[in-house]
Write an enzyme that holds these catalytic residues in place. Structure first.
Site, short mmCIF file in Angstrom:
data_model
loop_
_atom_site.label_atom_id
_atom_site.label_comp_id
_atom_site.label_asym_id
_atom_site.label_seq_id
_atom_site.Cartn_x
_atom_site.Cartn_y
_atom_site.Cartn_z
N GLU A 87 0.87 -1.16 0.05
CA GLU A 87 0.07 -0.12 -0.08
C GLU A 87 0.88 1.42 0.13
O GLU A 87 0.70 2.01 -0.84
CB GLU A 87 -0.97 0.05 1.24
CG GLU A 87 -1.72 -1.25 1.58
CD GLU A 87 -3.03 -1.52 0.45
OE1 GLU A 87 -3.02 -0.83 -0.65
OE2 GLU A 87 -4.08 -2.04 0.70
N TYR A 135 2.59 6.84 -6.69
CA TYR A 135 1.84 8.18 -7.12
C TYR A 135 3.07 9.25 -7.09
O TYR A 135 3.01 10.10 -7.82
CB TYR A 135 0.68 8.67 -6.22
CG TYR A 135 -0.56 7.35 -6.25
CD1 TYR A 135 -0.88 6.91 -7.48
CD2 TYR A 135 -0.61 6.79 -5.12
CE1 TYR A 135 -1.81 6.07 -7.29
CE2 TYR A 135 -1.75 5.62 -5.07
CZ TYR A 135 -2.30 5.36 -6.31
OH TYR A 135 -3.39 4.36 -6.43
N GLU A 194 -5.21 -4.00 -5.88
CA GLU A 194 -6.66 -3.73 -4.78
C GLU A 194 -7.70 -4.55 -5.13
O GLU A 194 -8.23 -4.83 -4.14
CB GLU A 194 -6.74 -2.22 -5.16
CG GLU A 194 -5.93 -1.16 -4.99
CD GLU A 194 -4.88 -0.87 -3.86
OE1 GLU A 194 -5.06 -2.07 -2.90
OE2 GLU A 194 -4.15 0.09 -3.88
FE LIG Z 1 -3.01 0.17 -2.49
FE LIG Z 2 -5.04 -2.39 -1.02
#
Ligand SMILES: [Fe+2]
Ligand SMILES: [Fe+2]
Length: 366
Positions: free
Chosen positions: A115, A123, A233
């Site tokens: 994550e 990003y 995800e």
């Molecule tokens: Fe993520």
């Molecule tokens: Fe995730």
């Protein structure tokens, strides 16, 4: 009068830990699905630096300012969500698992690392390629000041913090425990449900814009990154959803109804905040209507991961975005780029049929 400070002796144990440690034994299965998710998670592993973003700059530099801003704001929203999912969401769910579930903890801890060490970092790599430092700083300030984003974070992270307190008391302060196992299970289920909302639903308003470009063959490298994140995800939401369903089955019918009402109310609050956030980001580029359809489409998917019926009627999602969601790699350059067709190990995309497990947790055939 000067206050006397309490002396803290960090080396003195606060309590005597029970002598009941166990090791993770992968020779036996904890359940019928965790080792499957372990394999899938590890086979999908990738690094932010695997994808070079330079070739996107030709397109980026000629985009209108309002388009650039909407694109960057979406990635910023995704950054906030991924950061807290790694900082607290996944770790707290892992900690809430019984001691004996070493394999489950391993899978969740691996997801936690993805994550913020991989997704949030990616990003930032996009920001660092596309934007000057002052603009990046302004963007983060925008996120810190945006009431809707902050409210969304608070609704989700609030459930994680509650479970965190339960975890702590149960483990380190058992004398203070005034709650039942059901209370604990409730806090655990709520955190898992919030986690699935984040993974399978909330991310998607942010994914929409990069997918919209990717589906048209623009900003392809950033699009590849988004597709790699989306692929992760997708299994995170499925796995935590599966665990949440197992917890939910333990409650009696009255409790189940109460929890479903809580979930519906959370969905309403999040939808309200999401809608306002979508308007703020997408109105300037005239896409709000389409994005809200995508938001409802993914809210339905999140509910299904938790074992519930969809809340919104079925609507047709913009085909350009569906084209962007097609995870077969679109660019491949052996020297500078890696499409999401590149994998460290042999890895197949999941199909719905992969999630029909024909045995119960005790190994009995259904
Ligand atoms: Fe993520
Ligand atoms: Fe995730």
């Amino acid at each position: 009068m000067a206050k006397t400070k309490k002396t803290i002796k960090p080396n003195k144990p606060y309590f005597e830990p029970p002598i009941d440690f166990t090791g993770g034994n992968w020779n036996t299965q904890e359940d019928t699905y965790t080792q499957f998710f372990y394999e899938q998670n590890l086979s999908q592993f990738w690094r932010p630096e695997d994808i070079s973003l330079q070739s996107d700059l030709n397109v980026w530099h000629i985009l209108p300012e309002e388009v650039k801003l909407a694109y960057a704001q979406n990635l910023l929203i995704l950054t906030f969500l991924d950061t807290y999912q790694g900082d607290i969401g996944m770790p707290v769910v892992s900690r809430s698992m019984d001691e004996k579930y070493h394999q489950r903890k391993a899978v969740i801890n691996f997801m936690a690392a993805m994550e913020n060490a991989v997704h949030a970092k990616s990003y930032s790599n996009i920001f660092m390629t596309y934007l000057p430092t002052t603009t990046i700083d302004e963007l983060f300030n925008w996120g810190e000041q945006n009431e809707n984003l902050q409210k969304i974070m608070s609704l989700i992270v609030g459930t994680y913090e509650t479970l965190d307190r339960y975890n702590y008391l149960k483990k380190y302060d058992p004398k203070q425990v005034t709650f039942s196992q059901t209370d604990f299970d409730e806090a655990q289920w709520k955190a898992m449900a919030a986690s699935v909302f984040l993974e399978t639903w909330l991310f998607y308003s942010g994914f929409y814009y990069p997918l919209y470009f990717y589906g048209q063959g623009k900003l392809m490298q950033a699009g590849e990154i988004i597709n790699l994140i989306l692929r992760d995800e997708s299994i995170h939401g499925l796995y935590i959803g599966r665990l949440a369903q197992e917890v939910y089955e333990k409650f009696d019918e009255t409790k189940q109804k109460e929890l479903k009402m809580w979930l519906d109310s959370l969905l309403d609050k999040l939808y309200h905040e999401q809608a306002a956030l979508v308007e703020a980001v997408y109105d300037p580029v005239d896409l709000t209507h389409d994005v809200k359809i995508f938001v409802r489409y993914n809210a339905n998917k999140a509910l299904m991961n938790l074992g519930f019926d969809q809340a919104f009627p079925t609507e047709e999602v913009n085909p350009v975005v569906i084209n962007g969601l097609n995870t077969e790699t679109k660019t491949m350059d052996n020297f500078s780029m890696k499409g999401n067709g590149y994998q460290k190990m042999k890895s197949e995309m999941l199909k719905d049929s992969d999630f029909y497990f024909d045995t119960t947790l005790d190994g009995e055939k259904k």
